[in-house]
Design an enzyme around this catalytic site. Structure first.
Site, PDB file in Angstrom:
ATOM      1  N   LYS A 129     -54.286  -7.431-113.346  1.00  0.00           N
ATOM      2  CA  LYS A 129     -54.232  -7.118-111.908  1.00  0.00           C
ATOM      3  C   LYS A 129     -52.844  -6.655-111.498  1.00  0.00           C
ATOM      4  O   LYS A 129     -52.682  -6.023-110.476  1.00  0.00           O
ATOM      5  CB  LYS A 129     -54.574  -8.363-111.081  1.00  0.00           C
ATOM      6  N   LYS A 166     -45.067 -13.649-118.949  1.00  0.00           N
ATOM      7  CA  LYS A 166     -44.760 -13.485-117.522  1.00  0.00           C
ATOM      8  C   LYS A 166     -43.309 -13.791-117.200  1.00  0.00           C
ATOM      9  O   LYS A 166     -42.798 -13.349-116.171  1.00  0.00           O
ATOM     10  CB  LYS A 166     -45.672 -14.377-116.684  1.00  0.00           C
ATOM     11  N   LYS A 209     -53.580  -5.793-122.370  1.00  0.00           N
ATOM     12  CA  LYS A 209     -54.836  -6.165-121.698  1.00  0.00           C
ATOM     13  C   LYS A 209     -54.837  -5.648-120.257  1.00  0.00           C
ATOM     14  O   LYS A 209     -53.773  -5.571-119.629  1.00  0.00           O
ATOM     15  CB  LYS A 209     -55.060  -7.680-121.762  1.00  0.00           C
TER      16      LYS A 209
END
Ligand code: TYM
Length: 327
Positions: free
Chosen positions: A197, A112, A194
């Site tokens: 969202k 991230k 993966k």
């Protein structure tokens, strides 16, 4: 005595099939086995850039989906993380005993923070200490999650162990519980990543509230490969991902599924899979519409969760403040 299970989801976007298959469906299926606590972890959603009005909306949508997927408020305490301020208090205490090296090794942080460099928030870095607080505050034994959260749950266990070593036996050591089928659902557009969202691509994930026509369209465009046979082979991630979703939703074995698709093509696989996904999601969507037409019910469920959890929170925090010398 039933074991206690705790888990949570970040309200950082619309829920997708990965969240359902990797986490929620197991919570629902096992709710009679455990003493259950499920949280909407809103304070985790503010560690990256976000819109306050959208977050407010996402929190309510997520609670509505917990109920629509089948979590029963009589068997589960459901609540929003920020409604119990001790989560952040305990997270601060943990961040004071957690080495930076442990946090720096977290793969989710590395992913991230990629490209953000100095702009990365301190909150994103200490995120696992907050997650440890979520879990340990309730003296949780089992944490049912998808595979991507395993490292964080193991870190929570390490933090509990370190705390117990420094200040005396205080916390139960939690265990991650990860199922084998569909523990890591991949993106339809790129089966090497993966399903998440936060993807910007339209064809990445199937939203739990996507209408049937959109589900069919997304699946018909899912990335596969140039081979023909339909078999479970991890070296062929696109087909493997579709077959794993099929396995999770049909409950059939890999052999039964391979026999069913023998001699058939990818169009058939995608069509049959779309039928299964639509059949699984339609009743959830119907319940969601009913539930959200009575928003006061959702407020009631959340308030009841906080009241039920209060004694547990007070017991842990009274002990923690004392053994740490704060009181
Ligand atoms: P989050 O919000 O990213 O995901 C919620 C749950 O869904 C699972 N999951 C998946 N499973 C299979 N395939 C996927 N593609 C997929 N994507 C997500 C996750 O493993 C998770 O179980 N840090 C956590 C939230 C959290 C938490 C907690 C969880 C905060 N505190 C305490 C458990 C206990 C997260 O970001 O999950």
């Amino acid at each position: 005595m039933k074991k206690r299970a705790f888990s949570g989801i970040k309200p950082s976007g619309s829920l997708h099939l990965g969240n359902y298959l990797g986490a929620i469906r197991h919570w629902v299926a096992d709710q009679h086995k455990y003493e259950n606590i499920f949280c909407v972890v809103d304070q985790h959603a503010i560690t990256v850039e976000y819109e306050p009005a959208v977050l407010r909306q996402n929190i309510r949508e997520l609670v509505g989906l917990y109920l629509a997927c089948g979590l029963d408020p009589e068997q589960c305490s459901l609540f929003v993380q920020s409604h119990i301020p001790e989560h952040t208090e305990l997270a601060w205490l943990f961040s004071c005993i957690t080495p930076m090296g442990w946090l720096g090794r977290m793969t989710q942080f590395k992913e991230k923070s990629e490209g953000l460099r100095e702009q990365v928030s301190a909150g994103l870095f200490t995120y696992p200490a907050l997650m440890a607080a979520d879990i340990l505050l309730y003296q949780t034994q089992e944490v049912p999650v998808g595979e991507d959260q395993k490292q964080h749950v193991e870190l929570a266990r390490d933090i509990a162990q370190r705390f117990n070593h420094l200040f005396g036996e205080t916390f139960v050591l939690p265990e991650p519980v990860i199922r084998t089928v569909a523990a890591r659902v991949m993106g339809l557009d790129d089966p090497t990543k993966k399903m998440s969202k936060s993807s910007a691509s339209d064809n990445h994930g199937i939203g739990l509230l996507d209408p049937p026509a959109l589900i069919r369209k997304k699946l018909s465009r899912a990335t596969t490969d140039s081979q023909r046979d339909i078999v479970f082979n991890r070296e062929r991630p696109g087909v493997y991902n579709l077959l794993s979703i099929y396995q999770a939703l049909s409950g059939q074995s890999q052999e039964e599924i391979e026999a069913h698709f023998a001699g058939k093509g990818y169009a058939q696989l995608k069509g049959d899979l779309a039928d299964l996904v639509v059949a699984a999601l339609e009743p959830i969507q119907e319940r969601y519409r009913q539930l959200t037409s009575a928003p006061e019910h959702i407020d009631q469920v959340l308030a009841q969760g906080v009241v039920r959890l209060r004694p547990l929170v007070d017991a842990t925090m009274t002990c923690v403040r004392y053994v740490m010398g704060l009181r």
